[in-house]
Enzyme design. Structure first.
Site, PDB file in Angstrom:
ATOM      1  N   TYR A  51       0.870  -1.184   0.000  1.00  0.00           N
ATOM      2  CA  TYR A  51       0.000   0.000   0.000  1.00  0.00           C
ATOM      3  C   TYR A  51       0.898   1.222   0.000  1.00  0.00           C
ATOM      4  O   TYR A  51       2.115   1.131   0.201  1.00  0.00           O
ATOM      5  CB  TYR A  51      -0.909   0.021   1.237  1.00  0.00           C
ATOM      6  CG  TYR A  51      -0.139   0.203   2.505  1.00  0.00           C
ATOM      7  CD1 TYR A  51       0.475  -0.871   3.126  1.00  0.00           C
ATOM      8  CD2 TYR A  51       0.035   1.473   3.053  1.00  0.00           C
ATOM      9  CE1 TYR A  51       1.234  -0.696   4.260  1.00  0.00           C
ATOM     10  CE2 TYR A  51       0.801   1.655   4.193  1.00  0.00           C
ATOM     11  CZ  TYR A  51       1.389   0.558   4.786  1.00  0.00           C
ATOM     12  OH  TYR A  51       2.151   0.734   5.900  1.00  0.00           O
ATOM     13  N   SER A  97       6.034   7.892   7.380  1.00  0.00           N
ATOM     14  CA  SER A  97       6.913   8.494   8.402  1.00  0.00           C
ATOM     15  C   SER A  97       8.370   8.079   8.234  1.00  0.00           C
ATOM     16  O   SER A  97       9.247   8.606   8.911  1.00  0.00           O
ATOM     17  CB  SER A  97       6.408   8.216   9.812  1.00  0.00           C
ATOM     18  OG  SER A  97       6.671   6.902  10.185  1.00  0.00           O
ATOM     19  N   ASP A 125       6.504   4.150  11.722  1.00  0.00           N
ATOM     20  CA  ASP A 125       7.947   3.870  11.580  1.00  0.00           C
ATOM     21  C   ASP A 125       8.834   4.770  12.453  1.00  0.00           C
ATOM     22  O   ASP A 125       9.802   4.306  13.054  1.00  0.00           O
ATOM     23  CB  ASP A 125       8.382   4.036  10.113  1.00  0.00           C
ATOM     24  CG  ASP A 125       7.888   2.895   9.228  1.00  0.00           C
ATOM     25  OD1 ASP A 125       7.312   1.932   9.753  1.00  0.00           O
ATOM     26  OD2 ASP A 125       8.093   2.978   8.002  1.00  0.00           O
ATOM     27  N   GLU A 127      32.211  -1.842  30.989  1.00  0.00           N
ATOM     28  CA  GLU A 127      33.379  -2.495  30.387  1.00  0.00           C
ATOM     29  C   GLU A 127      34.302  -1.482  29.710  1.00  0.00           C
ATOM     30  O   GLU A 127      35.335  -1.835  29.173  1.00  0.00           O
ATOM     31  CB  GLU A 127      32.933  -3.562  29.385  1.00  0.00           C
ATOM     32  CG  GLU A 127      32.293  -4.779  30.054  1.00  0.00           C
ATOM     33  CD  GLU A 127      32.079  -5.936  29.071  1.00  0.00           C
ATOM     34  OE1 GLU A 127      33.049  -6.383  28.440  1.00  0.00           O
ATOM     35  OE2 GLU A 127      30.917  -6.365  28.954  1.00  0.00           O
TER      36      GLU A 127
END
Ligand code: GLU
Length: 349
Positions: free
Chosen positions: A46, A79, A113, A306
């Site tokens: 789409y 988006s 998105d 670390e």
């Protein structure tokens, strides 16, 4: 005839009193699947951003029962193409509208998105206690069981509700109310895609019936120092993926191309390959701010685990995923380049 006329007047008065009692909610449409259309009802292909704001509003006639709704088209894009230009236009328009006495709240329709980024950006730059609610859909408006209409209905209900004031920018989808800071997309196709790792949603909304269970745990909107009123651009910040045997040259390229900040989408607790650490030392030598994030979507990236962040001058993203850590860094860089001060922003916002 006289009787009929007076009945009409009473009816008109009742209607206008009702309209006055309802909250005034403005819908700002930006595009996305919620405004998308497909050629058939059972097709996954789409195009986003095909349907205008008036069609979106008219598709949910029940909105008239809960709010006086008006609409404005800010953009009509998928988006994945959200941009700084649209962000700044959207944020400035929100601030203008929210300053008006006749606006009680705003709903923004948006693609899924990048909604987690826009929601957090607005959460940091909007200057109002009034509700701003982003909503979306996973299915286009033409699909079987389109989820957009109920999401819009629920978003308008939340935006028009006094209980939503002073909770920062909100994301409403699939019956849940999330904070704009926490919400992230967690499934590529399912309707149940947004979730709030670590903190959970702020509440639920069921056919407009709202139940809050929490308040945002960080400062937001009018409580931040970030302002967009005079802003025309945002500094470049790149997100760099770290993986097995990741080399440092993409980091070097980003610095040489003018990035002012780098967020790493690191391993585990924000870990980096030695080659990337070396490249990030180069970034620091050029004044580029480095934020260590993680590709792991939930958990906390701590300082000096670390790697010696104090010695390296790195910032830890804490619980922000890289896309959100980038939003905060872009705004932070408008204020300072000092990693100690920027680390404080990650604690506060
Ligand atoms: N690419 C679309 C967008 O973000 C798909 C996501 C959606 O809206 O569901 O606009």
């Amino acid at each position: 005839m006289k009787k009929l006329l007076s009945l009409f007047v009473v009816f008109a008065v009742v209607l206008s009193v009702n309209a006055q009692e309802l909250p005034n909610v403005v819908i700002l449409a930006t595009g996305g699947t919620i405004a998308g259309a497909a050629p058939t009802e059972v097709q996954s292909g789409y195009q986003s951003g095909q349907v205008g704001v008036d069609i979106l509003i008219n598709a949910v006639p029940q909105l008239k029962e809960i709010a006086n709704v008006s609409g404005e088209q800010i953009s009509n894009i998928g988006s994945q193409n959200m941009s700084d230009v649209v962000w700044l236009k959207l944020a400035k328009r929100c601030n203008e509208l929210l300053a008006q006495d006749d606006v009680d709240g705003i709903v923004i329709t948006h693609g899924t998105d990048t909604m987690e980024e826009t929601a957090y950006f607005l959460n940091l730059v909007i200057k109002s206690k009034k509700p701003v609610v982003l909503t979306c859909s996973m299915r286009p408006s033409t699909a079987l069981s389109a989820d957009g209409p109920l999401n819009i209905f629920n978003a308008v209900a939340v935006a028009g509700n006094k209980e939503s004031w002073d909770r920062g920018v909100l994301v409403v989808t699939n019956d849940l109310i999330h904070s704009g800071r926490a919400a992230i997309k967690g499934n590529t196709t399912a309707v149940e895609t947004f979730f709030s790792p670590l903190v959970g949603p702020l509440g639920t909304v069921n056919y407009g019936d709202i139940n809050y269970v929490d308040v945002p745990d960080k400062k937001h909107t009018y409580q931040t120092e970030f302002k967009v009123d005079d802003l025309t651009s945002l500094p470049r910040v790149d997100v760099i993926a770290i993986y097995e045997d990741a080399p440092g040259d993409l980091i070097k390229a980003s610095v040489d191309l003018g990035a002012k900040g780098i967020v790493t989408s690191g391993l585990g607790n924000g870990n980096l390959t030695d080659a990337c650490v070396e490249a990030l030392k180069y970034a620091r030598s050029k004044g580029v701010v480095v934020v260590r994030g993680s590709r792991v979507i939930t958990g906390f990236v701590g300082r000096n685990i670390e790697l010696d962040d104090d010695a390296l001058g790195f910032v830890a993203s804490y619980e922000l995923i890289p896309s959100k850590a980038r939003v905060l860094l872009r705004l932070a860089l408008l204020q300072t380049q000092d990693p100690t001060k920027i680390q404080e922003y990650y604690e506060l916002y």
